[in-house]
Design an enzyme around this catalytic site. Structure first.
Site, PDB file in Angstrom:
ATOM      1  CB  ALA A   1      -4.159   4.114   7.420  1.00 32.68           C
TER       2      ALA A   1
ATOM      3  CG  ASP B 138      -2.201  -0.724   0.992  1.00 32.15           C
ATOM      4  OD1 ASP B 138      -2.505  -1.268  -0.163  1.00 32.15           O
ATOM      5  OD2 ASP B 138      -3.087  -1.211   1.878  1.00 32.15           O
TER       6      ASP B 138
ATOM      7  CB  ALA C 151      -1.529  11.971  22.815  1.00 38.26           C
TER       8      ALA C 151
ATOM      9  CG  ASP D 125       1.666  14.141  21.808  1.00 32.30           C
ATOM     10  OD1 ASP D 125       1.990  14.861  22.498  1.00 32.30           O
ATOM     11  OD2 ASP D 125       1.867  12.918  21.972  1.00 32.30           O
TER      12      ASP D 125
END
Length: 266
Positions: A164, A51, A187, A152
């Site tokens: 994904a 991929d 996060a 983050d």
């Protein structure tokens, strides 16, 4: 679709792959196809690998809308973008020479940096700090402030990219017939002082998502473009919208998006 005769092969220059590609070229020649060295001359662009190779093939050939893309896997494990196994040359030829070819269309996202530079993504665009500290980002939807994010980073994914990076962040898997983009947090901080939505959310095809960075001293954020990354200094704003451009692949029998999801995860 008789005019689809020029094929461009995209692959890593590996000795083992080169030998196998020569066999594929010999097979396709028998069916009247021509191999071209310039992707601009191709009607069909074929990636050979996984991929990640498919994503690179689309990016390196400039997200062309006037051709078909096809992914060939080097092993018997078919992936989200790889519909063929390298030994199934006849199956691939049959798929692109069918009188009435069925085409599957994948939407892409356009990302604009500071109203100056833009690029497309087929899977997702991720945005995260290059330092061990949190980002402060004002999240705007259609120029209206939605939330102030601290964490983050964030991932903005297409429906096909929903399986994904987005899925690893507990985002939803989205049917690619829905032209939309999904926003997922990396996060995030949620406590008595900071609050975000705390879950992924999906925006319709006409929406514009804007991320406005607060100046916190992190001048080198890392931007992921599908499976590539870049670091740009002093970014202030990122704008995301569906580009209106689609990537076309051959739609095969018994190989729908949801059959791929089932095969990959269940």
């Amino acid at each position: 679709m008789d005019n689809r005769k020029n094929i461009y092969f995209y692959y890593k220059k590996d000795k083992d792959i080169l030998e196998r590609i020569e066999a594929i070229k010999a097979s396709t020649d028998k069916y009247g196809f021509s191999t071209v060295k310039d992707p601009a001359e191709a009607n069909i662009i074929v990636s050979i690998g996984d991929d990640g190779t498919f994503l690179q093939a689309v990016r390196k050939t400039d997200f062309r809308e006037d051709c078909l893309y096809a992914g060939i896997s080097l092993d018997k494990k078919l992936n989200m973008y790889c519909d063929f196994y390298i030994n199934d040359t006849e199956k691939m030829v049959e798929a692109v020479t069918t009188p009435v070819i069925e085409v599957r269309k994948y939407p892409t996202i356009e990302v604009t940096i500071d109203n100056e530079y833009s690029f497309d993504c087929l899977n997702e665009c991720s945005f995260r700090s290059s330092l061990i500290k949190t980002f402060v980002i004002e999240v705007h939807i259609d120029n209206q402030l939605f939330e102030t994010f601290r964490g983050d980073g964030m991932v903005v994914a297409t429906p096909t990219g929903s399986t994904a990076y987005n899925k690893s962040l507990n985002g939803a898997v989205v049917d690619p017939t829905l032209h939309c983009m999904q926003v997922s947090e990396i996060a995030s901080l949620n406590n008595n002082h900071y609050r975000t939505l705390g879950s992924s959310f999906i925006l319709g095809s006409e929406r514009v998502l804007s991320l406005q960075l607060s100046k916190t001293g992190d001048d080198y954020p890392i931007i992921g473009m599908d499976n590539e990354a870049m670091s740009i200094q002093h970014i202030e704003r990122l704008d995301f919208r569906l580009s209106g451009r689609t990537i076309k692949t051959v739609k095969l029998r018994d190989n729908s998006f949801w059959e791929k999801v089932q095969r990959s995860f269940l």
